[in-house]
Design an enzyme around this catalytic site. Structure first.
Site, mmCIF file in Angstrom:
data_model
loop_
_atom_site.group_PDB
_atom_site.id
_atom_site.type_symbol
_atom_site.label_atom_id
_atom_site.label_comp_id
_atom_site.label_asym_id
_atom_site.label_seq_id
_atom_site.Cartn_x
_atom_site.Cartn_y
_atom_site.Cartn_z
ATOM 1 N N ARG A 85 -4.355 14.489 26.892
ATOM 2 C CA ARG A 85 -2.978 15.066 26.785
ATOM 3 C C ARG A 85 -4.226 16.467 26.025
ATOM 4 N NH1 ARG A 85 1.955 11.807 24.234
ATOM 5 N NH2 ARG A 85 2.500 11.318 26.202
ATOM 6 N N TYR B 212 13.685 5.706 29.567
ATOM 7 C CA TYR B 212 12.976 6.903 28.263
ATOM 8 C C TYR B 212 14.873 6.093 27.553
ATOM 9 C CZ TYR B 212 9.507 9.166 29.278
ATOM 10 O OH TYR B 212 8.235 9.893 29.719
ATOM 11 N N GLU C 255 9.619 -2.424 28.347
ATOM 12 C CA GLU C 255 8.718 -1.131 29.067
ATOM 13 C C GLU C 255 7.850 -2.071 29.806
ATOM 14 O OE1 GLU C 255 6.252 2.112 27.447
ATOM 15 O OE2 GLU C 255 8.561 2.989 26.596
ATOM 16 N N THR D 75 2.504 13.808 21.516
ATOM 17 C CA THR D 75 3.098 14.433 23.021
ATOM 18 C C THR D 75 2.892 15.760 22.889
ATOM 19 O OG1 THR D 75 4.693 13.254 21.538
ATOM 20 C CG2 THR D 75 5.428 14.433 23.544
ATOM 21 N N HIS E 91 2.154 8.847 30.074
ATOM 22 C CA HIS E 91 2.996 7.795 28.906
ATOM 23 C C HIS E 91 2.033 6.684 28.505
ATOM 24 C CE1 HIS E 91 5.850 5.980 27.070
ATOM 25 N NE2 HIS E 91 6.299 4.878 28.601
ATOM 26 N N ASN F 186 2.839 16.573 29.777
ATOM 27 C CA ASN F 186 1.944 15.653 29.436
ATOM 28 C C ASN F 186 1.185 14.773 30.153
ATOM 29 O OD1 ASN F 186 3.421 14.016 29.209
ATOM 30 N ND2 ASN F 186 4.045 14.395 26.853
ATOM 31 N N LYS G 242 2.583 10.307 34.714
ATOM 32 C CA LYS G 242 2.969 11.119 35.202
ATOM 33 C C LYS G 242 2.480 11.608 36.546
ATOM 34 C CE LYS G 242 5.298 11.378 30.640
ATOM 35 N NZ LYS G 242 5.102 12.200 29.382
HETATM 36 P P1 TYD Z 1 8.649 10.597 23.808
HETATM 37 O O1 TYD Z 1 9.547 10.034 23.758
HETATM 38 O O2 TYD Z 1 8.849 12.139 21.783
HETATM 39 O O3 TYD Z 1 7.193 11.134 23.363
HETATM 40 P P2 TYD Z 1 6.185 10.179 24.008
HETATM 41 O O4 TYD Z 1 5.632 10.810 25.462
HETATM 42 O O5 TYD Z 1 4.821 11.177 23.545
HETATM 43 O O6 TYD Z 1 6.019 9.315 23.519
HETATM 44 O O7 TYD Z 1 9.292 12.452 24.477
HETATM 45 C C1 TYD Z 1 9.159 11.978 25.722
HETATM 46 C C2 TYD Z 1 8.624 12.607 26.913
HETATM 47 O O8 TYD Z 1 9.592 13.930 26.290
HETATM 48 C C3 TYD Z 1 8.197 13.345 26.724
HETATM 49 O O9 TYD Z 1 6.433 12.780 26.852
HETATM 50 C C4 TYD Z 1 7.229 14.934 27.285
HETATM 51 C C5 TYD Z 1 9.347 15.089 27.418
HETATM 52 N N1 TYD Z 1 9.469 16.549 26.338
HETATM 53 C C6 TYD Z 1 9.449 17.281 26.873
HETATM 54 O O10 TYD Z 1 9.484 17.076 28.150
HETATM 55 N N2 TYD Z 1 9.680 18.594 26.345
HETATM 56 C C7 TYD Z 1 9.885 18.976 24.686
HETATM 57 O O11 TYD Z 1 10.587 19.776 24.281
HETATM 58 C C8 TYD Z 1 10.085 17.700 24.116
HETATM 59 C C9 TYD Z 1 9.672 16.609 22.712
HETATM 60 C C10 TYD Z 1 9.583 16.085 24.947
#
Ligand code: TYD
Length: 217
Positions: free
Chosen positions: A157, A70, A191, A146, A180, A177, A30
């Site tokens: 992360r 997303y 994807e 996450t 992805h 974070n 990212k």
């Molecule tokens: P998600 O798809 O739940 O997690 P992952 O990336 O681990 O599959 O969430 C998508 C993204 O949303 C996540 O990488 C970071 C962002 N996010 C925030 O910015 N704030 C938040 O409070 C949460 C829960 C996620």
């Protein structure tokens, strides 16, 4: 008849082994990972695990691409983001209403989506297709969960961030974070199709495949 069955069985086994060995996943460094100079470090971890990058590009994604990546119009997915954001309050004296102005999962998820789209367009990302044994689970393990402050040391992360939704959501920004990774085979397939539609995905062997997977008699 018996011979055929054996042949079919062997063919089935070979097909299964091939699909496990060549499983593909989508992953992405990212904007914060790119701008912190962590491209090499993250790819090193993928390669060190025995996986290989079979497609890669750097782009600044459009809003349209991020909204396709997303599932922002899927209410259940958005509400799940809200639930995850609330998890970040564990151990804090604040309620979701105090911290985020709402305790409604969907409302909270909606505000995360707005900041997520801004974050994903704040700079270039490096999109990749990675291949190898159990690639989907392996790359998720390398990524870590996450929320960086909950991610174990040794994960991307966990090693490079301590960000938390408590801080991020109050500041009106996304959690940074770094990385992805597709969560499951359906997500990986969608994807890869979305980010590399019609583009070449390379087929090559790693020199150490022979050493890692050959039989020694
Ligand atoms: P998600 O798809 O739940 O997690 P992952 O990336 O681990 O599959 O969430 C998508 C993204 O949303 C996540 O990488 C970071 C962002 N996010 C925030 O910015 N704030 C938040 O409070 C949460 C829960 C996620």
């Amino acid at each position: 008849m018996a011979k055929n069955t054996t042949k079919d069985y062997d063919a089935k086994l070979n097909k299964t082994v091939f699909s496990v060995k060549h499983q593909r996943t989508f992953c992405m460094i990212k904007p914060d990972g790119v701008m912190r100079g962590l491209i090499g470090e993250i790819i090193r971890r993928i390669e060190k695990a025995g996986l290989k990058v079979v497609a890669m590009k750097m782009i600044i994604p459009t809003e349209e691409l991020i909204k396709k990546h997303y599932p922002t119009s899927d209410e259940a997915w958005v509400a799940r983001l809200g639930v995850k954001a609330k998890k970040g309050l564990e151990g804090s004296p604040l309620t979701a209403k105090d911290a985020y102005g709402t305790d409604n999962d969907k409302e909270l998820g909606d505000s995360v989506v707005v900041s997520l789209i801004q974050y994903m367009q704040s700079g270039p990302v490096v999109a990749m297709v990675v291949e190898g044994i159990q690639a989907i689970n392996m790359v998720r393990k390398l990524a870590g969960p996450t929320l960086p402050f909950m991610a174990e040391m040794g994960t991307i992360r966990g090693d490079f961030s301590v960000d938390s939704p408590l801080v991020a959501n109050i500041e009106g920004r996304s959690i940074h974070n770094l990385f992805h990774a597709s969560e499951n085979p359906v997500e990986a397939e969608n994807e890869i199709k979305l980010w590399f539609d019609g583009e070449i995905i390379c087929d090559y062997s790693l020199g150490n495949d022979d050493i890692m997977y050959c039989k020694h008699y």
